[in-house]
Design an enzyme around this catalytic site. Structure first.
Site, PDB file in Angstrom:
ATOM      1  N   CYS A  44       0.826  -1.215   0.000  1.00 29.78           N
ATOM      2  CA  CYS A  44       0.000   0.000   0.000  1.00 29.78           C
ATOM      3  C   CYS A  44       0.852   1.253   0.000  1.00 29.78           C
ATOM      4  CB  CYS A  44      -0.933   0.002   1.195  1.00 29.78           C
ATOM      5  SG  CYS A  44      -0.083  -0.109   2.789  1.00 29.78           S
ATOM      6  N   HIS A 302      -1.771   0.907   7.280  1.00 29.78           N
ATOM      7  CA  HIS A 302      -2.132   1.079   5.873  1.00 29.78           C
ATOM      8  C   HIS A 302      -1.832   2.500   5.412  1.00 29.78           C
ATOM      9  CE1 HIS A 302      -4.164   0.061   2.210  1.00 29.78           C
ATOM     10  NE2 HIS A 302      -5.240   0.804   2.434  1.00 29.78           N
ATOM     11  N   ASN A 323      -8.417   4.867  -1.518  1.00 25.52           N
ATOM     12  CA  ASN A 323      -7.864   3.600  -1.039  1.00 25.52           C
ATOM     13  C   ASN A 323      -7.310   2.793  -2.216  1.00 25.52           C
ATOM     14  OD1 ASN A 323      -7.185   1.594   0.762  1.00 25.52           O
ATOM     15  ND2 ASN A 323      -9.256   1.247   1.506  1.00 25.52           N
TER      16      ASN A 323
END
Length: 370
Positions: A44, A302, A323
């Site tokens: 990520c 994250h 995201n």
């Protein structure tokens, strides 16, 4: 019975008025590329920061260019491997990283479009499960030996070439030849433009420090700000047209990709209700933020990309956060974006990386950043 009917009816009407389902309205919506999926990988950090750089390119040139996330991953993995080997396995080795790892990488290795380096090698989706298992077993075999063989570097490079691809040194894009560094210059990206800010009460204000979290393997520095000034600089950057790469905790039950919202309920009884309805949120202090970090309730789970703001019908503000879990409408709300409340940002964000031109002038002066 008739006397009770009217008060009960009014009570029911009051509950109905108080229980309001979210109706979001855009406040600020900065240009970015479409939502993509990081697949079954722990990368990520590259997806969020690559998306951030894509928005920087749009702001610089007006061009919408899809950058290769895996090019960054391929360049950073050898650094993580070297760190693990030289520390004789006495440190974390994982798929994670931070935004500054991408910035450090592009300084030496540049950037490339995804067309010339996808990192999928014919696969439909990203999946680094086997790659990580193979790498970790090989590294543990080396670090458990009394002496480390010199073969560790060519062998691990071969593993990375097999699962991600060989790094490229030259490519053609829209009819012109580039190196990754010349392409980075062409789209107006300067690694020296970017810094990371955070807020930790136990650190000196307006000074850089190394945050001791597992994924900070490269010992990158973060500038420390008072909490309200930290949030004010996020707001200012967005107002000035700058997006931000966000590192935060997403383990809370009040962070929901399915519903596309993240919030901190004042009362835990409202955790489920807040997934679909406006609820009262907790007041976040610097002390609470610090306590949540040290009791491991806040961790760097994250990284995502802050691209704007929305508000609900009561005027409550939320950050629009891109995201990297795809945008499947059946299991992902708000088209792959998370609408994150200010309270959640205050309590659960670890840090943000931004263009230093997006800092408030007074903050930049305090940090001695020009």
């Amino acid at each position: 019975m008739k006397k009770l009917f009217l008060p009960l009816a009014l009570f029911g009407l009051s509950l109905t008025l108080q229980a309001q389902e979210y109706e979001f309205q855009t406040i600020k919506d900065l240009d970015t590329t479409p939502v993509v999926s990081q697949g079954k990988t722990g990368t990520c950090w590259s997806f969020s920061t690559s998306s951030f750089l894509e928005s920087e390119i749009i702001r610089n040139t007006g061009q919408f260019i899809d950058l290769s996330e895996m090019y960054n991953v391929r360049q950073v993995y050898p650094l993580k491997i070297d760190n693990y080997i030289t520390r004789n396995g006495k440190t974390q080795f994982g798929q994670g990283g931070l935004a500054h790892d991408v910035i450090n990488s592009i300084r030496h290795n540049g950037i490339v479009p995804i067309e010339v380096f996808s990192g999928k090698l014919g696969k439909e989706e990203y999946n680094h499960t086997e790659l990580f298992k193979v790498l970790k077993s090989v590294l543990d075999a080396y670090t458990s030996s009394p002496t480390i063989s010199a073969n560790w570097k060519p062998i691990t490079e071969n593993i990375l070439d097999t699962y991600i691809g060989k790094p490229i040194t030259e490519f053609t894009y829209e009819g012109k030849k580039y190196t990754p560094l010349s392409f980075m210059k062409k789209v107006g990206i300067n690694p020296d433009d970017y810094i990371t800010i955070t807020s930790f009460k136990n650190q000196y204000p307006y000074k850089p420090f190394i945050l001791n979290i597992p994924d900070n393997f490269s010992n990158g520095s973060l500038y420390n700000l008072p909490l309200e000034e930290y949030i004010a600089n996020i707001d200012y950057a967005l107002d000035q047209g700058y997006t931000l790469s966000l590192d935060c905790d997403v383990s809370e039950v009040t962070f929901s990709a399915k519903h596309g919202v993240a919030f901190i309920a004042e009362n835990s009884e409202d955790n489920n209700k807040g997934l679909t309805q406006i609820i009262s949120e907790k007041q976040i202090t610097e002390q609470l933020r610090l306590e949540e970090f040290y009791n491991y309730n806040t961790q760097d789970d994250h990284l995502m990309h802050i691209t704007g703001k929305v508000k609900d019908q009561k005027g409550n503000v939320y950050y629009k956060v891109k995201n990297s879990w795809g945008n499947n409408s059946e299991r992902i709300g708000n088209d792959g974006y998370i609408y994150m409340s200010v309270a959640y940002m205050k309590l659960k964000s670890i840090s943000v990386l931004l263009n230093k031109k997006g800092l408030q002038p007074n903050t930049a002066k305090k940090l001695a950043i020009q």
